[in-house]
Enzyme design. Sequence first.
Site, PDB file in Angstrom:
ATOM      1  N   VAL A 119     -10.761   2.490 -10.635  1.00  0.00           N
ATOM      2  CA  VAL A 119      -9.711   1.598 -11.308  1.00  0.00           C
ATOM      3  C   VAL A 119     -10.382   0.938 -13.045  1.00  0.00           C
ATOM      4  O   VAL A 119     -10.525  -0.009 -10.943  1.00  0.00           O
ATOM      5  CB  VAL A 119      -8.073   1.615 -10.445  1.00  0.00           C
ATOM      6  CG1 VAL A 119      -7.137   0.941 -11.533  1.00  0.00           C
ATOM      7  CG2 VAL A 119      -7.988   3.164  -9.905  1.00  0.00           C
ATOM      8  N   HIS A 145      -8.731  -5.718  -9.885  1.00  0.00           N
ATOM      9  CA  HIS A 145      -8.415  -5.587  -8.291  1.00  0.00           C
ATOM     10  C   HIS A 145      -8.602  -6.044  -7.106  1.00  0.00           C
ATOM     11  O   HIS A 145      -9.890  -5.588  -6.986  1.00  0.00           O
ATOM     12  CB  HIS A 145      -7.341  -4.077  -7.665  1.00  0.00           C
ATOM     13  CG  HIS A 145      -8.427  -3.013  -7.851  1.00  0.00           C
ATOM     14  ND1 HIS A 145      -9.151  -2.816  -9.118  1.00  0.00           N
ATOM     15  CD2 HIS A 145      -9.207  -2.116  -7.147  1.00  0.00           C
ATOM     16  CE1 HIS A 145      -9.250  -1.476  -9.105  1.00  0.00           C
ATOM     17  NE2 HIS A 145     -10.170  -1.813  -8.004  1.00  0.00           N
TER      18      HIS A 145
HETATM   19  P1  5GP Z   1     -12.035   1.063  -6.283  1.00  0.00           P
HETATM   20  O1  5GP Z   1     -12.169   1.970  -5.614  1.00  0.00           O
HETATM   21  O2  5GP Z   1     -11.599   1.019  -8.093  1.00  0.00           O
HETATM   22  O3  5GP Z   1     -12.509  -0.406  -5.671  1.00  0.00           O
HETATM   23  O4  5GP Z   1     -10.268   0.650  -5.991  1.00  0.00           O
HETATM   24  C1  5GP Z   1      -9.138   1.855  -6.322  1.00  0.00           C
HETATM   25  C2  5GP Z   1      -7.826   1.551  -5.204  1.00  0.00           C
HETATM   26  O5  5GP Z   1      -6.634   2.145  -5.771  1.00  0.00           O
HETATM   27  C3  5GP Z   1      -8.470   3.212  -4.299  1.00  0.00           C
HETATM   28  O6  5GP Z   1      -8.855   2.643  -3.003  1.00  0.00           O
HETATM   29  C4  5GP Z   1      -7.365   3.693  -4.320  1.00  0.00           C
HETATM   30  O7  5GP Z   1      -6.546   4.461  -3.366  1.00  0.00           O
HETATM   31  C5  5GP Z   1      -5.948   2.869  -5.169  1.00  0.00           C
HETATM   32  N1  5GP Z   1      -5.181   3.838  -5.964  1.00  0.00           N
HETATM   33  C6  5GP Z   1      -5.116   4.481  -6.500  1.00  0.00           C
HETATM   34  N2  5GP Z   1      -4.506   5.737  -7.237  1.00  0.00           N
HETATM   35  C7  5GP Z   1      -3.591   4.481  -6.372  1.00  0.00           C
HETATM   36  C8  5GP Z   1      -1.794   4.670  -7.008  1.00  0.00           C
HETATM   37  O8  5GP Z   1      -1.367   5.187  -8.122  1.00  0.00           O
HETATM   38  N3  5GP Z   1      -1.638   4.062  -6.143  1.00  0.00           N
HETATM   39  C9  5GP Z   1      -2.162   3.241  -5.473  1.00  0.00           C
HETATM   40  N4  5GP Z   1      -1.091   2.745  -4.603  1.00  0.00           N
HETATM   41  N5  5GP Z   1      -3.595   2.774  -5.497  1.00  0.00           N
HETATM   42  C10 5GP Z   1      -3.652   3.388  -5.881  1.00  0.00           C
END
Ligand code: 5GP
Length: 114
Positions: free
Chosen positions: A96, A100
């Site tokens: 995403v 974060h």
């Molecule tokens: P990344 O992979 O970018 O480090 O982390 C993205 C995180 O966002 C993942 O752990 C995934 O589960 C979480 N995530 C993706 N879409 C959503 C959403 O719509 N709602 C929530 N609460 N978490 C999300």
Amino acid sequence: MEDCIFCKIVAKEIESDIVYEDDRVVAFKDIEPQAPIHYLIIPKKHIPTLVDLQEEDNNLVGHIYQVANKIAKDEGIAKDGFRVVSNCNKAGGQTVYHIHYHLLGGRNLQWPPG
Ligand code: 5GP
Ligand code: ZN
């Protein structure tokens, strides 16, 4: 930013389980938790990746860590230990593109990550 899921969470256009919010950040439960406690702490400001952070964001990033500490204390995992991790770009595992910080705890976390 249009089409950014996390901006939509900030705007409450997408539902999420928010555990903390102030004028600069929101923290909510990860939809696919990887530990008993797995929250995402995000700035309200849309910043795509860690590489896009500017000097002017230094306070914001410091604040995010203060929020992580507060949540960890409130959840009772501060003493045992926890992890704050932020993935950057494709090889770093970012999916995403709105920065974060994952706050993970409630179990013994392994190192190195996969
Ligand atoms: P990344 O992979 O970018 O480090 O982390 C993205 C995180 O966002 C993942 O752990 C995934 O589960 C979480 N995530 C993706 N879409 C959503 C959403 O719509 N709602 C929530 N609460 N978490 C999300
Ligand atoms: Zn965004």
